[in-house]
Design a protein around this motif. Structure first.
Motif, PDB file in Angstrom:
ATOM      1  N   ASP A  50       0.846  -1.182   0.000  1.00  0.00           N
ATOM      2  CA  ASP A  50       0.000   0.000   0.000  1.00  0.00           C
ATOM      3  C   ASP A  50       0.890   1.243   0.000  1.00  0.00           C
ATOM      4  O   ASP A  50       2.076   1.185   0.298  1.00  0.00           O
ATOM      5  N   VAL A  52       1.234   3.845   1.883  1.00  0.00           N
ATOM      6  CA  VAL A  52       1.856   4.308   3.130  1.00  0.00           C
ATOM      7  C   VAL A  52       3.114   3.495   3.426  1.00  0.00           C
ATOM      8  O   VAL A  52       4.204   4.041   3.647  1.00  0.00           O
ATOM      9  N   ARG A  53       2.978   2.179   3.435  1.00  0.00           N
ATOM     10  CA  ARG A  53       4.144   1.333   3.697  1.00  0.00           C
ATOM     11  C   ARG A  53       5.149   1.418   2.556  1.00  0.00           C
ATOM     12  O   ARG A  53       6.358   1.374   2.783  1.00  0.00           O
ATOM     13  N   PRO A  87      -4.311   2.200  -0.066  1.00  0.00           N
ATOM     14  CA  PRO A  87      -4.425   1.620   1.279  1.00  0.00           C
ATOM     15  C   PRO A  87      -5.882   1.475   1.698  1.00  0.00           C
ATOM     16  O   PRO A  87      -6.727   2.325   1.406  1.00  0.00           O
ATOM     17  N   ARG A  89      -6.941   1.513   4.730  1.00  0.00           N
ATOM     18  CA  ARG A  89      -7.224   2.411   5.848  1.00  0.00           C
ATOM     19  C   ARG A  89      -6.102   3.437   5.930  1.00  0.00           C
ATOM     20  O   ARG A  89      -4.934   3.092   5.979  1.00  0.00           O
ATOM     21  N   TRP A  90      -6.489   4.698   5.909  1.00  0.00           N
ATOM     22  CA  TRP A  90      -5.497   5.776   5.992  1.00  0.00           C
ATOM     23  C   TRP A  90      -5.148   6.019   7.453  1.00  0.00           C
ATOM     24  O   TRP A  90      -6.025   6.154   8.306  1.00  0.00           O
ATOM     25  N   SER A  91      -3.868   6.046   7.719  1.00  0.00           N
ATOM     26  CA  SER A  91      -3.393   6.265   9.087  1.00  0.00           C
ATOM     27  C   SER A  91      -2.879   7.696   9.234  1.00  0.00           C
ATOM     28  O   SER A  91      -2.258   8.243   8.314  1.00  0.00           O
ATOM     29  N   ILE A  92      -3.138   8.283  10.371  1.00  0.00           N
ATOM     30  CA  ILE A  92      -2.711   9.651  10.666  1.00  0.00           C
ATOM     31  C   ILE A  92      -1.466   9.594  11.546  1.00  0.00           C
ATOM     32  O   ILE A  92      -1.459   8.942  12.590  1.00  0.00           O
ATOM     33  N   ASP A  93      -0.423  10.272  11.105  1.00  0.00           N
ATOM     34  CA  ASP A  93       0.818  10.333  11.876  1.00  0.00           C
ATOM     35  C   ASP A  93       0.692  11.473  12.888  1.00  0.00           C
ATOM     36  O   ASP A  93       1.025  12.623  12.602  1.00  0.00           O
ATOM     37  N   TYR A  94       0.199  11.144  14.069  1.00  0.00           N
ATOM     38  CA  TYR A  94      -0.030  12.179  15.076  1.00  0.00           C
ATOM     39  C   TYR A  94       1.278  12.777  15.570  1.00  0.00           C
ATOM     40  O   TYR A  94       1.340  13.972  15.899  1.00  0.00           O
TER      41      TYR A  94
END
Length: 232
Positions: A50, A52-53, A87, A89-94
């Motif tokens: 995906d 992101v990775r 992807p 699921r979209w991940s948020i880099d907090y």
């Protein structure tokens, strides 16, 4: 031997990294019908990830020298093919968002402080023509502005702060130091960058005119003193 990385995005567009430039002689010979160019088979490693990775993997391949040597020598891989997928699921880099927010807020506060220092320094500089202690304070404010410019990483802002400090030097009678400082900033505005800062160039010319005026006044004062001594 370089490791070639190819990224295939959602629209099947290919983006190559570390791609070798083709030989002109081979390209010229390849156009002839009787000449054939020998090409060696290239072993490739195909990874479907995906986006992101895949972005993390791409950065590792471009920056980690040990990983590239291991792929080349141990596995014999010459081409890494990264095929990006959407992807799920979209991940948020907090953590990164917090760092960016802190950096942006710091820049806002520094620019706000710079505005206050500019107003305060302008007032002291205006009084510096009559009082030496105000000119000294204006120079100290310019040095504080220069420290903020260094922290912001803006070279043109730093040059403007140095010009403000040169005005303080002129008011305190340090004309020689001001002369070298103004020349350095003018050379910076004209020759050291492809994009010239016309505002900085005009500022240099304006401060240079003030410096020339002070030199003329000093010369007149010396002549008047010498003439006074002759008539004594």
């Amino acid at each position: 031997m370089a490791l070639i990385v190819c990224v295939c995005d959602y629209w099947n567009h290919r983006h190559f990294y570390n791609r070798p430039v083709p030989d002109r002689f081979q390209m010229l010979c390849g156009g002839e019908g009787n000449t054939t160019v020998k090409t060696e088979p290239v072993r490739r490693l195909v990874l479907e990830l995906d986006a992101v990775r895949g972005n993390y993997v791409l950065r590792e391949l471009l920056q980690q020298r040990v990983l590239k040597q291991w792929l080349l020598r141990e596995l014999g891989v010459r081409l890494v093919w990264l095929r990006f997928q959407m992807p799920q699921r979209w991940s948020i880099d907090y953590k990164w968002a917090e760092m960016m927010a802190h950096t942006i807020w710091t820049h806002i506060e520094l620019e706000h402080l710079m505005c206050w220092l500019s107003t305060l320094g302008g007032g002291y500089s205006a009084l510096g023509d009559q009082f030496a202690r105000y000119a000294q304070t204006a120079g100290e404010i310019s040095l504080q502005q220069l420290a903020i410019g260094l922290r912001l990483g803006d070279p043109f802002l730093q040059a403007r702060c140095k010009l403000y400090y040169s005005i303080s030097l002129i008011q305190r009678g340090q004309l020689r130091s001001a002369k070298f400082l103004i020349r350095a900033q003018y050379r910076f505005a004209c020759g050291l960058h492809k994009k010239r800062d016309k505002r900085l160039m005009r500022m240099c010319l304006g401060v240079w005119g003030r410096l020339c005026y002070e030199y003329e006044q000093r010369q007149k004062q010396r002549l008047s003193i010498e003439n006074g001594k002759r008539f004594e």
